[in-house]
Write a protein that holds these residues in place. Sequence first.
Motif, PDB file in Angstrom:
ATOM      1  N   ALA A 157       0.828  -1.215   0.000  1.00  0.00           N
ATOM      2  CA  ALA A 157       0.000   0.000   0.000  1.00  0.00           C
ATOM      3  C   ALA A 157       0.858   1.259   0.000  1.00  0.00           C
ATOM      4  CB  ALA A 157      -0.916   0.012   1.222  1.00  0.00           C
ATOM      5  N   SER A 158       0.454   2.225  -0.805  1.00  0.00           N
ATOM      6  CA  SER A 158       1.123   3.526  -0.816  1.00  0.00           C
ATOM      7  C   SER A 158       0.138   4.557  -1.328  1.00  0.00           C
ATOM      8  CB  SER A 158       2.385   3.499  -1.692  1.00  0.00           C
ATOM      9  OG  SER A 158       2.050   3.306  -3.051  1.00  0.00           O
ATOM     10  N   GLY A 159       0.503   5.810  -1.247  1.00  0.00           N
ATOM     11  CA  GLY A 159      -0.386   6.861  -1.723  1.00  0.00           C
ATOM     12  C   GLY A 159       0.268   8.213  -1.629  1.00  0.00           C
ATOM     13  N   GLY A 160      -0.523   9.232  -1.907  1.00  0.00           N
ATOM     14  CA  GLY A 160      -0.012  10.585  -1.870  1.00  0.00           C
ATOM     15  C   GLY A 160      -0.443  11.419  -3.055  1.00  0.00           C
ATOM     16  N   LEU A 161      -1.065  10.753  -4.045  1.00  0.00           N
ATOM     17  CA  LEU A 161      -1.561  11.472  -5.214  1.00  0.00           C
ATOM     18  C   LEU A 161      -3.038  11.846  -5.075  1.00  0.00           C
ATOM     19  CD1 LEU A 161       0.088   9.388  -8.093  1.00  0.00           C
ATOM     20  CD2 LEU A 161       0.821  11.601  -7.204  1.00  0.00           C
ATOM     21  N   GLU A 162      -3.651  11.429  -3.967  1.00  0.00           N
ATOM     22  CA  GLU A 162      -5.072  11.682  -3.780  1.00  0.00           C
ATOM     23  C   GLU A 162      -5.348  13.184  -3.640  1.00  0.00           C
ATOM     24  OE1 GLU A 162      -3.935   7.759  -1.986  1.00  0.00           O
ATOM     25  OE2 GLU A 162      -3.165   9.813  -1.954  1.00  0.00           O
ATOM     26  N   ARG A 163      -6.463  13.598  -4.170  1.00  0.00           N
ATOM     27  CA  ARG A 163      -6.874  14.992  -4.030  1.00  0.00           C
ATOM     28  C   ARG A 163      -7.273  15.283  -2.583  1.00  0.00           C
ATOM     29  NH1 ARG A 163     -10.862  15.839  -9.316  1.00  0.00           N
ATOM     30  NH2 ARG A 163      -9.256  15.543 -10.917  1.00  0.00           N
ATOM     31  N   ASP A 164      -6.978  16.484  -2.138  1.00  0.00           N
ATOM     32  CA  ASP A 164      -7.380  16.964  -0.814  1.00  0.00           C
ATOM     33  C   ASP A 164      -6.745  16.169   0.330  1.00  0.00           C
ATOM     34  OD1 ASP A 164      -9.055  18.855  -2.050  1.00  0.00           O
ATOM     35  OD2 ASP A 164     -10.666  17.371  -2.198  1.00  0.00           O
ATOM     36  N   ALA A 165      -5.668  15.439   0.053  1.00  0.00           N
ATOM     37  CA  ALA A 165      -4.976  14.722   1.129  1.00  0.00           C
ATOM     38  C   ALA A 165      -4.194  15.726   1.973  1.00  0.00           C
ATOM     39  CB  ALA A 165      -4.030  13.683   0.542  1.00  0.00           C
ATOM     40  N   PRO A 166      -4.064  15.489   3.279  1.00  0.00           N
ATOM     41  CA  PRO A 166      -3.264  16.385   4.130  1.00  0.00           C
ATOM     42  C   PRO A 166      -1.843  16.519   3.592  1.00  0.00           C
ATOM     43  CG  PRO A 166      -4.525  14.842   5.466  1.00  0.00           C
ATOM     44  CD  PRO A 166      -4.665  14.380   4.041  1.00  0.00           C
ATOM     45  N   ALA A 167      -1.197  17.617   3.915  1.00  0.00           N
ATOM     46  CA  ALA A 167       0.137  17.903   3.387  1.00  0.00           C
ATOM     47  C   ALA A 167       1.152  16.818   3.732  1.00  0.00           C
ATOM     48  CB  ALA A 167       0.612  19.262   3.893  1.00  0.00           C
ATOM     49  N   ASP A 168       1.007  16.202   4.901  1.00  0.00           N
ATOM     50  CA  ASP A 168       1.979  15.195   5.326  1.00  0.00           C
ATOM     51  C   ASP A 168       1.495  13.768   5.080  1.00  0.00           C
ATOM     52  OD1 ASP A 168      -0.028  15.087   7.228  1.00  0.00           O
ATOM     53  OD2 ASP A 168       1.352  14.821   8.909  1.00  0.00           O
ATOM     54  N   TYR A 169       0.435  13.609   4.307  1.00  0.00           N
ATOM     55  CA  TYR A 169      -0.157  12.274   4.133  1.00  0.00           C
ATOM     56  C   TYR A 169       0.832  11.294   3.500  1.00  0.00           C
ATOM     57  CZ  TYR A 169      -3.299   8.529   2.708  1.00  0.00           C
ATOM     58  OH  TYR A 169      -3.887   7.307   2.523  1.00  0.00           O
ATOM     59  N   ALA A 170       1.539  11.740   2.452  1.00  0.00           N
ATOM     60  CA  ALA A 170       2.474  10.835   1.785  1.00  0.00           C
ATOM     61  C   ALA A 170       3.535  10.322   2.757  1.00  0.00           C
ATOM     62  CB  ALA A 170       3.131  11.539   0.601  1.00  0.00           C
ATOM     63  N   THR A 171       4.057  11.216   3.572  1.00  0.00           N
ATOM     64  CA  THR A 171       5.068  10.802   4.549  1.00  0.00           C
ATOM     65  C   THR A 171       4.487   9.864   5.597  1.00  0.00           C
ATOM     66  OG1 THR A 171       6.348  12.829   4.258  1.00  0.00           O
ATOM     67  CG2 THR A 171       6.646  11.627   6.338  1.00  0.00           C
ATOM     68  N   GLN A 172       3.304  10.191   6.086  1.00  0.00           N
ATOM     69  CA  GLN A 172       2.675   9.354   7.105  1.00  0.00           C
ATOM     70  C   GLN A 172       2.395   7.954   6.584  1.00  0.00           C
ATOM     71  OE1 GLN A 172       2.155  10.005  10.396  1.00  0.00           O
ATOM     72  NE2 GLN A 172       3.388  11.817   9.951  1.00  0.00           N
TER      73      GLN A 172
END
Length: 242
Positions: A87-102
């Motif tokens: 699982a990975s992510g970070g390209l989602e719209r409206d995701a929090p600024a630190d979502y990719a890192t988290q």
Amino acid sequence: MTVALVTGASRGIGEATAVGLARRGLDVVINYRDKQARADRVVERIRAAGGQAVAIRADLTEPAAVESMVARTVREFGRLDRLVLNASGGLERDAPADYATQLNCVAQVRLADLAVEQMTSGGRIVFVTSHEAHFHGAGETLSEYAPVAASKRAGEDALLERAPGYAERGVSLVVVSGDLIDGTITAKLLDRARPGLIEQRRAEAGYLPSVDTFAAEVVRATLAAGPDPLILVGETRPVPDR
């Protein structure tokens, strides 16, 4: 009996990996975030072929949910032997600024540490990544993917730092990196942001690995007794000519 937990396993590479492991005789936990019907279909597919599987919902960025998932895995199957961090992510719209890192760093390490506590000698963790992330820092990265690439590279580095400690417990770490994988949601999102990217990359590399081709390498890394600690799938140039 060998038990594998595959994150992000309700579609794409995760689904193909989970099905491939089940075909090799493993009991499989299908982790998903919010698409229960889709996860249930993967479970049904595995059971219809004679395998054993269960779907467990857990947002990997929620520590309590992750702890519950690992506990339920052990409760359902009695053990945990393999962890595929897909699982990975970070390209989602409206995701929090630190979502990719988290998600791509913090959550990966947290789940790996929890899993290692349950594994016996011979256990394995497989970290699934991309060439854009694995080679991040070696040159230009797609601007649309840069936050994801940086966070996944950070996650890989953090796991590699822990690998010697895992090895002391008999648990090995393998990184599987792939070129742009044809048919994945990531490829589709990037092609939407930069129209023509997929065809351009296919022309540059000569071909793009398919979901099934890449998943087969993840399965191999998960099962092999002593594979290389790094498996590269597809074109391996750090920076494609653009």
